[in-house]
Design a protein around this motif. Structure first.
Motif, mmCIF file in Angstrom:
data_model
loop_
_atom_site.group_PDB
_atom_site.id
_atom_site.type_symbol
_atom_site.label_atom_id
_atom_site.label_comp_id
_atom_site.label_asym_id
_atom_site.label_seq_id
_atom_site.Cartn_x
_atom_site.Cartn_y
_atom_site.Cartn_z
ATOM 1 N N LYS A 1 0.833 -1.209 0.000
ATOM 2 C CA LYS A 1 0.000 0.000 0.000
ATOM 3 C C LYS A 1 0.866 1.257 0.000
ATOM 4 O O LYS A 1 0.577 2.224 -0.714
ATOM 5 N N LEU A 2 1.923 1.230 0.806
ATOM 6 C CA LEU A 2 2.796 2.398 0.900
ATOM 7 C C LEU A 2 3.556 2.620 -0.405
ATOM 8 O O LEU A 2 3.729 3.764 -0.845
ATOM 9 N N ILE A 3 4.018 1.560 -1.032
ATOM 10 C CA ILE A 3 4.719 1.682 -2.314
ATOM 11 C C ILE A 3 3.809 2.310 -3.363
ATOM 12 O O ILE A 3 4.238 3.162 -4.153
ATOM 13 N N ASN A 4 2.542 1.927 -3.356
ATOM 14 C CA ASN A 4 1.576 2.538 -4.279
ATOM 15 C C ASN A 4 1.426 4.028 -4.004
ATOM 16 O O ASN A 4 1.328 4.842 -4.929
ATOM 17 N N VAL A 5 1.407 4.390 -2.730
ATOM 18 C CA VAL A 5 1.309 5.801 -2.349
ATOM 19 C C VAL A 5 2.533 6.564 -2.832
ATOM 20 O O VAL A 5 2.427 7.649 -3.412
ATOM 21 N N VAL A 6 3.705 5.999 -2.582
ATOM 22 C CA VAL A 6 4.957 6.657 -2.997
ATOM 23 C C VAL A 6 4.980 6.861 -4.507
ATOM 24 O O VAL A 6 5.439 7.896 -5.007
ATOM 25 N N ASN A 7 4.474 5.886 -5.239
ATOM 26 C CA ASN A 7 4.426 6.002 -6.700
ATOM 27 C C ASN A 7 3.447 7.081 -7.157
ATOM 28 O O ASN A 7 3.627 7.678 -8.217
ATOM 29 N N ASP A 8 2.419 7.322 -6.350
ATOM 30 C CA ASP A 8 1.402 8.315 -6.708
ATOM 31 C C ASP A 8 1.812 9.744 -6.360
ATOM 32 O O ASP A 8 1.399 10.691 -7.027
ATOM 33 N N LEU A 9 2.592 9.892 -5.297
ATOM 34 C CA LEU A 9 2.939 11.230 -4.803
ATOM 35 C C LEU A 9 4.269 11.722 -5.368
ATOM 36 O O LEU A 9 5.140 10.927 -5.713
ATOM 37 N N GLU A 10 4.399 13.028 -5.412
ATOM 38 C CA GLU A 10 5.655 13.646 -5.847
ATOM 39 C C GLU A 10 6.545 13.923 -4.638
ATOM 40 O O GLU A 10 6.079 14.015 -3.512
ATOM 41 N N HIS A 11 7.830 14.067 -4.900
ATOM 42 C CA HIS A 11 8.814 14.496 -3.903
ATOM 43 C C HIS A 11 9.012 13.489 -2.768
ATOM 44 O O HIS A 11 9.381 13.862 -1.647
ATOM 45 N N ILE A 12 8.768 12.211 -3.048
ATOM 46 C CA ILE A 12 8.995 11.169 -2.049
ATOM 47 C C ILE A 12 9.463 9.900 -2.766
ATOM 48 O O ILE A 12 9.041 9.631 -3.896
ATOM 49 N N SER A 13 10.349 9.165 -2.115
ATOM 50 C CA SER A 13 10.879 7.936 -2.711
ATOM 51 C C SER A 13 11.276 6.967 -1.599
ATOM 52 O O SER A 13 11.185 7.296 -0.407
ATOM 53 N N ILE A 14 11.703 5.790 -1.991
ATOM 54 C CA ILE A 14 12.223 4.791 -1.054
ATOM 55 C C ILE A 14 13.644 4.455 -1.496
ATOM 56 O O ILE A 14 13.866 4.100 -2.655
ATOM 57 N N ASN A 15 14.612 4.588 -0.592
ATOM 58 C CA ASN A 15 16.004 4.374 -0.991
ATOM 59 C C ASN A 15 16.391 2.890 -0.929
ATOM 60 O O ASN A 15 15.569 2.025 -0.623
ATOM 61 N N LYS A 16 17.652 2.601 -1.203
ATOM 62 C CA LYS A 16 18.129 1.220 -1.245
ATOM 63 C C LYS A 16 18.058 0.541 0.116
ATOM 64 O O LYS A 16 17.964 -0.679 0.199
#
Length: 205
Positions: A159-174
């Motif tokens: 769910k969170l990955i989907n949110v990150v993909n939808d929003l700007e200026h946010i990502s998940i690092n290595k």
């Protein structure tokens, strides 16, 4: 419709202070990185390698850790402000059915009360509310898992990955940590300001 001086002091002015604070912190972080970059420019390649190796922890702090900690902290502060203002509005116009009798927590509880009890025209489909609901998952990861996505259940991770993909200026690092860039908090302040203005005006109608 004009909301008046009280709204300006309780909402607009407070958000302006949060924005000023964010600009102050971002400016100081950039200054520290600029100092490091200026020092590197004065060195030859071998000296620069030695410099980076010796000061690696300091560089990593100003480039990665300090921005992450600061932005996470600021975002949760803005989110808490939004939540408190929604709940304050519910309490101000509380009816026979009390806010404490409504199931749910935080912004969802406030949404239910504003819609079902106070009966405002709640902006369910507004882009600001949709953004806020998605940001709730970001907030929960930061508060409950220190921004470490890997600590969430598999379902919550998806769910969170989907949110990150939808929003700007946010990502998940290595390292599987949430990373908010320098624009995320300022954008959330603008979203919060627009949304609160909308619901406060709806109550005033």
């Amino acid at each position: 419709m004009t909301l008046g001086i009280r709204y300006h002091f309780d909402v607009t002015y407070q958000l302006e202070k949060l924005k000023d604070y964010g600009e102050y912190i971002e400016s100081n972080l950039k200054q520290e990185m600029n100092k490091i970059e200026d020092s590197l420019k004065e060195l030859d390649e071998d000296e620069a390698d030695e410099f980076v190796e010796f000061y690696y922890d300091d560089i990593a702090h100003f480039r990665d850790e300090f921005p992450r900690l600061m932005r996470n902290s600021q975002f949760t502060t803005i989110y808490s402000f939004l939540e408190s203002k929604m709940l304050d509005l519910c309490e101000k116009y509380e009816q026979d059915l009390k806010l404490s009798e409504i199931t749910g927590k935080g912004i969802v509880k406030a949404q239910i009360y504003l819609k079902k009890v106070i009966k405002i025209d709640f902006p369910d489909h507004a882009k600001e509310w949709q953004y806020i609901k998605k940001s709730n998952k970001v907030r929960n990861c930061i508060v409950h898992a220190n921004g470490d996505v890997s600590k969430l259940s598999e379902s919550d991770q998806r769910k969170l990955i989907n949110v990150v993909n939808d929003l700007e200026h946010i990502s998940i690092n290595k390292q599987r940590h949430l990373i908010l860039d320098e624009k995320f908090c300022f954008n959330f302040i603008n979203i919060t300001e627009n949304f609160l203005e909308t619901i406060f005006k709806s109550v005033k109608k």
